[in-house]
Design an enzyme around this catalytic site. Structure first.
Site, PDB file in Angstrom:
ATOM      1  N   ALA A 191       0.745  -1.243  -0.074  1.00  0.00           N
ATOM      2  CA  ALA A 191      -0.039   0.069  -0.053  1.00  0.00           C
ATOM      3  C   ALA A 191       0.833   1.392   0.067  1.00  0.00           C
ATOM      4  CB  ALA A 191      -0.854   0.179   1.265  1.00  0.00           C
TER       5      ALA A 191
ATOM      6  N   HIS B 229      -1.003   7.095   4.148  1.00  0.00           N
ATOM      7  CA  HIS B 229       0.423   6.584   4.739  1.00  0.00           C
ATOM      8  C   HIS B 229       1.052   7.685   4.435  1.00  0.00           C
ATOM      9  CE1 HIS B 229      -1.195   2.597   5.378  1.00  0.00           C
ATOM     10  NE2 HIS B 229      -1.487   2.445   4.111  1.00  0.00           N
TER      11      HIS B 229
ATOM     12  N   ASN C  32       0.648  -3.852   7.728  1.00  0.00           N
ATOM     13  CA  ASN C  32       1.760  -4.474   6.727  1.00  0.00           C
ATOM     14  C   ASN C  32       2.910  -3.461   6.198  1.00  0.00           C
ATOM     15  OD1 ASN C  32       0.865  -7.431   6.278  1.00  0.00           O
ATOM     16  ND2 ASN C  32      -1.301  -5.866   5.981  1.00  0.00           N
TER      17      ASN C  32
HETATM   18  N1  LIG Z   1       1.405  -5.794   2.108  1.00  0.00           N
HETATM   19  C1  LIG Z   1       0.435  -4.896   2.165  1.00  0.00           C
HETATM   20  O1  LIG Z   1       0.758  -3.695   2.059  1.00  0.00           O
HETATM   21  C2  LIG Z   1      -0.894  -5.566   2.231  1.00  0.00           C
HETATM   22  C3  LIG Z   1      -1.844  -4.576   1.994  1.00  0.00           C
HETATM   23  C4  LIG Z   1      -3.214  -4.993   2.026  1.00  0.00           C
HETATM   24  C5  LIG Z   1      -3.440  -6.441   2.758  1.00  0.00           C
HETATM   25  N2  LIG Z   1      -2.374  -7.132   3.038  1.00  0.00           N
HETATM   26  C6  LIG Z   1      -2.589  -8.444   3.721  1.00  0.00           C
HETATM   27  O2  LIG Z   1      -2.661  -9.258   2.654  1.00  0.00           O
HETATM   28  C7  LIG Z   1      -3.727 -10.317   3.192  1.00  0.00           C
HETATM   29  C8  LIG Z   1      -5.027 -10.296   2.334  1.00  0.00           C
HETATM   30  O3  LIG Z   1      -5.499  -9.424   2.442  1.00  0.00           O
HETATM   31  P1  LIG Z   1      -6.933  -9.308   1.514  1.00  0.00           P
HETATM   32  O4  LIG Z   1      -7.653  -8.011   1.697  1.00  0.00           O
HETATM   33  O5  LIG Z   1      -7.070  -9.826   0.250  1.00  0.00           O
HETATM   34  O6  LIG Z   1      -7.991 -10.109   2.674  1.00  0.00           O
HETATM   35  P2  LIG Z   1      -9.399 -10.663   2.432  1.00  0.00           P
HETATM   36  O7  LIG Z   1      -9.932 -10.610   4.006  1.00  0.00           O
HETATM   37  O8  LIG Z   1     -10.052  -9.784   1.613  1.00  0.00           O
HETATM   38  O9  LIG Z   1      -9.017 -12.275   2.100  1.00  0.00           O
HETATM   39  C9  LIG Z   1      -8.192 -12.942   2.833  1.00  0.00           C
HETATM   40  C10 LIG Z   1      -8.896 -14.599   2.596  1.00  0.00           C
HETATM   41  O10 LIG Z   1      -7.811 -15.414   3.013  1.00  0.00           O
HETATM   42  C11 LIG Z   1      -8.641 -16.230   3.698  1.00  0.00           C
HETATM   43  N3  LIG Z   1      -7.724 -16.860   4.566  1.00  0.00           N
HETATM   44  C12 LIG Z   1      -7.593 -16.329   5.907  1.00  0.00           C
HETATM   45  N4  LIG Z   1      -6.639 -16.955   6.486  1.00  0.00           N
HETATM   46  C13 LIG Z   1      -6.396 -18.406   5.818  1.00  0.00           C
HETATM   47  C14 LIG Z   1      -5.632 -19.572   6.087  1.00  0.00           C
HETATM   48  N5  LIG Z   1      -4.874 -19.543   7.065  1.00  0.00           N
HETATM   49  N6  LIG Z   1      -5.731 -20.322   5.054  1.00  0.00           N
HETATM   50  C15 LIG Z   1      -6.376 -20.286   3.893  1.00  0.00           C
HETATM   51  N7  LIG Z   1      -7.037 -19.103   3.905  1.00  0.00           N
HETATM   52  C16 LIG Z   1      -7.181 -18.019   4.581  1.00  0.00           C
HETATM   53  C17 LIG Z   1      -9.931 -15.853   3.852  1.00  0.00           C
HETATM   54  O11 LIG Z   1     -10.958 -16.677   4.339  1.00  0.00           O
HETATM   55  C18 LIG Z   1     -10.243 -14.808   2.806  1.00  0.00           C
HETATM   56  O12 LIG Z   1     -10.967 -15.482   2.048  1.00  0.00           O
HETATM   57  C19 LIG Z   1      -4.057  -9.861   4.655  1.00  0.00           C
HETATM   58  O13 LIG Z   1      -3.207 -10.578   5.631  1.00  0.00           O
HETATM   59  C20 LIG Z   1      -3.801  -8.384   4.650  1.00  0.00           C
HETATM   60  O14 LIG Z   1      -3.299  -7.950   5.847  1.00  0.00           O
HETATM   61  C21 LIG Z   1      -1.000  -6.655   2.891  1.00  0.00           C
END
Ligand SMILES: NC(=O)c1ccc[n+]([C@@H]2O[C@H](COP(=O)([O-])OP(=O)(O)OC[C@H]3O[C@@H](n4cnc5c(N)ncnc54)[C@H](O)[C@@H]3O)[C@@H](O)[C@H]2O)c1
Length: 270
Positions: A124, A221, A192
């Site tokens: 992000a 941010h 993150n």
């Molecule tokens: N690096 C970055 O800047 C950044 C930015 C945004 C989100 N993220 C991270 O990326 C990840 C995904 O974000 P998102 O917006 O797609 O989330 P989201 O909630 O829309 O989707 C996550 C999916 O993963 C599934 N899930 C959770 N734990 C699981 C497991 N142990 N095994 C299998 N499936 C599992 C959930 O059921 C859900 O469908 C999150 O951890 C979020 O914090 C990182």
């Protein structure tokens, strides 16, 4: 077909869905989306139904055995599991739940020997390339101020424990000050970017501030970096994803851009 890189997606939510569609459309000559996995089977089924060439729905271990590259977009728990298995299965990983990498120094030290690659997209924020370059000099201090609308903090356990009801917040309020490790512990789904800054800057001293602001519609941010040679200021105002308001749309684009850099010959930015 046989020479194509097999990709697996863990987590079929906001990021996993968009990235799967991108792989099918934009990487079709170079890669196939071999399989997807989600602890909520309905999310996986919904994603598969949106794809022209439906991948398999399988368990994480099924992906680890069969694909070349896994994209984790699920949770810190899923990222931790993948990190412990990646050296055994020797599979490359893209990690979105970056907080998991802060506690994985020993694994990161070993990956070179095992010829495994772990990629962290810029997510992000912007400026990660510059901060990485500055880490080769001397970074004195980094400050991160992250502000989000109240919807970005739904179901946060730290806020619940401290009896902070985000719907009662009427003006900009700082809800957290601390270091990266504390921020990840309290806001695993929100911060993150702090973990990414920490990794890019080779674990520099970072002050993290988290604010809730009911008057904004974007995830903002604001980053300042002081190094021996450079002063850097980055301000990013992101539209949140419609599927998951905690996630910024830029984070989804950053994974697509990383895939372009991995799969295509011409690449801009480090
Ligand atoms: N690096 C970055 O800047 C950044 C930015 C945004 C989100 N993220 C991270 O990326 C990840 C995904 O974000 P998102 O917006 O797609 O989330 P989201 O909630 O829309 O989707 C996550 C999916 O993963 C599934 N899930 C959770 N734990 C699981 C497991 N142990 N095994 C299998 N499936 C599992 C959930 O059921 C859900 O469908 C999150 O951890 C979020 O914090 C990182």
């Amino acid at each position: 077909m046989n020479n194509k890189i097999k990709i697996g997606i863990v987590g079929c939510g906001a990021i996993g869905s968009e990235v799967s569609i991108f792989i099918e459309k934009e990487l079709k000559d170079k890669a196939i989306l071999w399989g997807v996995c989600d602890k909520d089977i309905k999310k996986a089924e919904n994603l598969v139904s949106r794809l022209k060439t439906p991948p398999r729905i399988c368990e994480i271990d099924g992906l680890l055995k069969n694909v070349d590259l896994i994209i984790e977009c699920a949770s810190i728990e899923a990222a931790n599991y993948l990190l412990t298995r990646t050296l055994i299965f020797k599979k490359d990983l893209i990690i979105l739940s970056v907080g998991a990498l802060i506690g994985a120094k020993k694994i990161l030290e070993k990956i070179e020997k095992y010829n495994v690659k772990i990629y962290v997209p810029s997510g992000a924020i912007c400026g990660v390339d510059g901060i990485g370059a500055l880490s080769l000099g001397k970074i004195k201090k980094i400050t991160l101020v992250s502000s989000k609308p109240p919807t970005g903090f739904a179901q946060n356990k730290y806020l619940e424990k401290n009896n902070i009801d985000v719907t009662n917040i009427k003006k900009e309020t700082t809800i957290f000050k601390g270091n990266v490790k504390q921020a990840i512990k309290c806001f695993p789904q929100n911060i993150n970017v702090a973990a990414t800054l920490s990794l890019a800057s080779l674990y520099s001293n970072i002050d993290v501030y988290i604010k809730i602001n009911p008057k904004i519609k974007r995830n903002i941010h604001f980053i300042t970096v002081q190094s021996d040679t450079t002063r850097l200021t980055v301000s990013v105002e992101n539209i949140p994803s419609k599927i998951n308001p905690k996630t910024s749309n830029l984070a989804i684009l950053s994974v697509k851009y990383l895939l372009k850099k991995i799969f295509f010959s011409f690449c801009v930015g480090s």
